[in-house]
Write a protein that holds these residues in place. Sequence first.
Motif, PDB file in Angstrom:
ATOM      1  N   ARG A 155      24.285  17.833 -59.356  1.00 43.70           N
ATOM      2  CA  ARG A 155      25.081  18.195 -58.178  1.00 43.70           C
ATOM      3  C   ARG A 155      26.434  18.784 -58.573  1.00 43.70           C
ATOM      4  O   ARG A 155      27.096  19.426 -57.762  1.00 43.70           O
ATOM      5  CB  ARG A 155      25.292  16.969 -57.294  1.00 43.70           C
ATOM      6  CG  ARG A 155      24.107  16.660 -56.389  1.00 43.70           C
ATOM      7  CD  ARG A 155      24.337  15.421 -55.563  1.00 43.70           C
ATOM      8  NE  ARG A 155      23.288  15.249 -54.560  1.00 43.70           N
ATOM      9  CZ  ARG A 155      22.885  14.078 -54.097  1.00 43.70           C
ATOM     10  NH1 ARG A 155      23.445  12.960 -54.552  1.00 43.70           N
ATOM     11  NH2 ARG A 155      21.937  14.004 -53.190  1.00 43.70           N
ATOM     12  N   PHE A 160      25.785  26.058 -57.131  1.00 41.17           N
ATOM     13  CA  PHE A 160      25.135  24.818 -56.748  1.00 41.17           C
ATOM     14  C   PHE A 160      23.617  24.959 -56.672  1.00 41.17           C
ATOM     15  O   PHE A 160      23.087  26.013 -56.335  1.00 41.17           O
ATOM     16  CB  PHE A 160      25.663  24.348 -55.385  1.00 41.17           C
ATOM     17  CG  PHE A 160      27.143  24.104 -55.383  1.00 41.17           C
ATOM     18  CD1 PHE A 160      27.690  23.048 -56.091  1.00 41.17           C
ATOM     19  CD2 PHE A 160      27.999  24.941 -54.680  1.00 41.17           C
ATOM     20  CE1 PHE A 160      29.054  22.819 -56.099  1.00 41.17           C
ATOM     21  CE2 PHE A 160      29.367  24.726 -54.679  1.00 41.17           C
ATOM     22  CZ  PHE A 160      29.896  23.665 -55.393  1.00 41.17           C
ATOM     23  N   TYR A 161      22.930  23.858 -56.991  1.00 39.65           N
ATOM     24  CA  TYR A 161      21.492  23.755 -56.752  1.00 39.65           C
ATOM     25  C   TYR A 161      21.265  23.200 -55.348  1.00 39.65           C
ATOM     26  O   TYR A 161      22.056  22.387 -54.856  1.00 39.65           O
ATOM     27  CB  TYR A 161      20.849  22.773 -57.737  1.00 39.65           C
ATOM     28  CG  TYR A 161      20.597  23.308 -59.123  1.00 39.65           C
ATOM     29  CD1 TYR A 161      19.942  24.520 -59.330  1.00 39.65           C
ATOM     30  CD2 TYR A 161      20.983  22.568 -60.242  1.00 39.65           C
ATOM     31  CE1 TYR A 161      19.688  24.982 -60.607  1.00 39.65           C
ATOM     32  CE2 TYR A 161      20.728  23.024 -61.529  1.00 39.65           C
ATOM     33  CZ  TYR A 161      20.082  24.234 -61.700  1.00 39.65           C
ATOM     34  OH  TYR A 161      19.829  24.689 -62.963  1.00 39.65           O
ATOM     35  N   ASP A 162      20.149  23.585 -54.720  1.00 41.69           N
ATOM     36  CA  ASP A 162      19.778  22.929 -53.472  1.00 41.69           C
ATOM     37  C   ASP A 162      19.139  21.579 -53.798  1.00 41.69           C
ATOM     38  O   ASP A 162      18.743  21.306 -54.933  1.00 41.69           O
ATOM     39  CB  ASP A 162      18.825  23.803 -52.645  1.00 41.69           C
ATOM     40  CG  ASP A 162      17.517  24.091 -53.367  1.00 41.69           C
ATOM     41  OD1 ASP A 162      16.716  23.150 -53.539  1.00 41.69           O
ATOM     42  OD2 ASP A 162      17.293  25.249 -53.772  1.00 41.69           O
ATOM     43  N   GLU A 163      19.031  20.722 -52.784  1.00 42.33           N
ATOM     44  CA  GLU A 163      18.573  19.348 -53.006  1.00 42.33           C
ATOM     45  C   GLU A 163      17.140  19.284 -53.530  1.00 42.33           C
ATOM     46  O   GLU A 163      16.809  18.423 -54.347  1.00 42.33           O
ATOM     47  CB  GLU A 163      18.701  18.541 -51.709  1.00 42.33           C
ATOM     48  CG  GLU A 163      20.137  18.312 -51.267  1.00 42.33           C
ATOM     49  CD  GLU A 163      20.909  17.423 -52.237  1.00 42.33           C
ATOM     50  OE1 GLU A 163      20.610  16.223 -52.312  1.00 42.33           O
ATOM     51  OE2 GLU A 163      21.814  17.941 -52.913  1.00 42.33           O
ATOM     52  N   ASP A 164      16.271  20.181 -53.068  1.00 37.74           N
ATOM     53  CA  ASP A 164      14.885  20.174 -53.544  1.00 37.74           C
ATOM     54  C   ASP A 164      14.819  20.493 -55.033  1.00 37.74           C
ATOM     55  O   ASP A 164      14.061  19.868 -55.787  1.00 37.74           O
ATOM     56  CB  ASP A 164      14.042  21.188 -52.760  1.00 37.74           C
ATOM     57  CG  ASP A 164      13.780  20.743 -51.330  1.00 37.74           C
ATOM     58  OD1 ASP A 164      13.930  19.535 -51.054  1.00 37.74           O
ATOM     59  OD2 ASP A 164      13.428  21.594 -50.499  1.00 37.74           O
ATOM     60  N   THR A 165      15.614  21.462 -55.456  1.00 36.71           N
ATOM     61  CA  THR A 165      15.636  21.821 -56.875  1.00 36.71           C
ATOM     62  C   THR A 165      16.182  20.668 -57.706  1.00 36.71           C
ATOM     63  O   THR A 165      15.642  20.343 -58.776  1.00 36.71           O
ATOM     64  CB  THR A 165      16.492  23.080 -57.094  1.00 36.71           C
ATOM     65  OG1 THR A 165      15.913  24.172 -56.372  1.00 36.71           O
ATOM     66  CG2 THR A 165      16.566  23.438 -58.572  1.00 36.71           C
ATOM     67  N   ILE A 166      17.236  20.029 -57.217  1.00 32.05           N
ATOM     68  CA  ILE A 166      17.800  18.891 -57.945  1.00 32.05           C
ATOM     69  C   ILE A 166      16.765  17.778 -58.082  1.00 32.05           C
ATOM     70  O   ILE A 166      16.618  17.172 -59.148  1.00 32.05           O
ATOM     71  CB  ILE A 166      19.065  18.368 -57.236  1.00 32.05           C
ATOM     72  CG1 ILE A 166      20.185  19.407 -57.326  1.00 32.05           C
ATOM     73  CG2 ILE A 166      19.526  17.051 -57.858  1.00 32.05           C
ATOM     74  CD1 ILE A 166      21.444  19.023 -56.575  1.00 32.05           C
ATOM     75  N   ALA A 167      16.027  17.519 -57.003  1.00 29.97           N
ATOM     76  CA  ALA A 167      15.009  16.465 -57.045  1.00 29.97           C
ATOM     77  C   ALA A 167      13.968  16.750 -58.126  1.00 29.97           C
ATOM     78  O   ALA A 167      13.552  15.843 -58.863  1.00 29.97           O
ATOM     79  CB  ALA A 167      14.340  16.331 -55.679  1.00 29.97           C
ATOM     80  N   TRP A 179      21.320  12.815 -60.916  1.00 33.71           N
ATOM     81  CA  TRP A 179      21.598  13.499 -59.649  1.00 33.71           C
ATOM     82  C   TRP A 179      23.041  13.998 -59.620  1.00 33.71           C
ATOM     83  O   TRP A 179      23.317  15.136 -59.215  1.00 33.71           O
ATOM     84  CB  TRP A 179      21.355  12.550 -58.473  1.00 33.71           C
ATOM     85  CG  TRP A 179      19.956  12.579 -57.937  1.00 33.71           C
ATOM     86  CD1 TRP A 179      18.912  11.790 -58.326  1.00 33.71           C
ATOM     87  CD2 TRP A 179      19.443  13.444 -56.919  1.00 33.71           C
ATOM     88  NE1 TRP A 179      17.782  12.112 -57.614  1.00 33.71           N
ATOM     89  CE2 TRP A 179      18.080  13.120 -56.735  1.00 33.71           C
ATOM     90  CE3 TRP A 179      20.003  14.452 -56.138  1.00 33.71           C
ATOM     91  CZ2 TRP A 179      17.270  13.773 -55.813  1.00 33.71           C
ATOM     92  CZ3 TRP A 179      19.199  15.107 -55.207  1.00 33.71           C
ATOM     93  CH2 TRP A 179      17.853  14.770 -55.053  1.00 33.71           C
TER      94      TRP A 179
END
Length: 305
Positions: A158, A163-170, A154
């Motif tokens: 991050r 930046f990636y959004d949180e959904d993409t990172i997940a 993560w």
Amino acid sequence: MEQSAHSYSHVVRARNSASTRAGGEFAAMSTTTRSRRSRRNASAMRMVGALLALFREAAGYTQKSLGEIFVVGEQQIASIEQGRRPLKMDLAEQLDQLLDTKGALVAALSEMPEVDLIPLWAEEFLDREREAIAISSYENQVLPGLLQTEPYAWAVFRSRVPFYDEDTIAQLVAARIERQGILQGKNPPITCFVVWEPVLRAPIGGREVWIEQLRHLRACSELPGLMFQVLPMNRTSHAGLNGPFVLLETPEHQRLAYAENQRGSQLIADPDEVAILTQKCAMLRSQALTPEDTRDLLDRLLGEA
């Protein structure tokens, strides 16, 4: 050297991608690299094309007969089915009606991402990684993905800019953790990881994430067939200054290499180029601490923490 049915012999594949990390390996190999611009959602296009081919065949049409109906030609239908040409929405609507697919093609187009989560060039590498019987890796940027904890992964994603959004990172983290299953399988590959010491000491994600990651590395270092070695900062000679790379050996005993840099990646099968990286890997392993001394270093770091 024995080749697989889908041979990559004498090929160097390069792809541009904003999602790759810092590196810089193979700066001197640009003359052997074949560059080709590909669509950023090529995987999704191939999936839509495969759906069209399935529906067409089920309805009893050939590419030629379907092309004649819509006056687009056999070649255009073939290109769409192969993912080389995008399917336009108006044509998708007409195809759904003719093939009686209940709007499936329109729905697929509507949900198709603008950018693949995992680009085609990366899928190619991941496929080879899953079937590999031996994997060797050198890292001087971040810890190898196969050894990262979920919080560390993560933190890595991050840190990306843009930046990636949180959904993409997940989604990316989930895919990375799933990859690690190859180390726990019934017949895991022989793996060797060499990591430069600054990477080991960098507290990516903060102190708690770092300590958890160190503990995970210590546990992984005891896995059968896995060798984890740290290249100390005080070495006066360093064979990996050009950046990170991975070596794979397939079940057919074909040797491949993979490398990333700031703006692209390469899957390499040219025997001469793979041989250069194999030599580098051997030198790095000789310059690094032994697996036993590396475990002692991890124990000291955990004791200091």
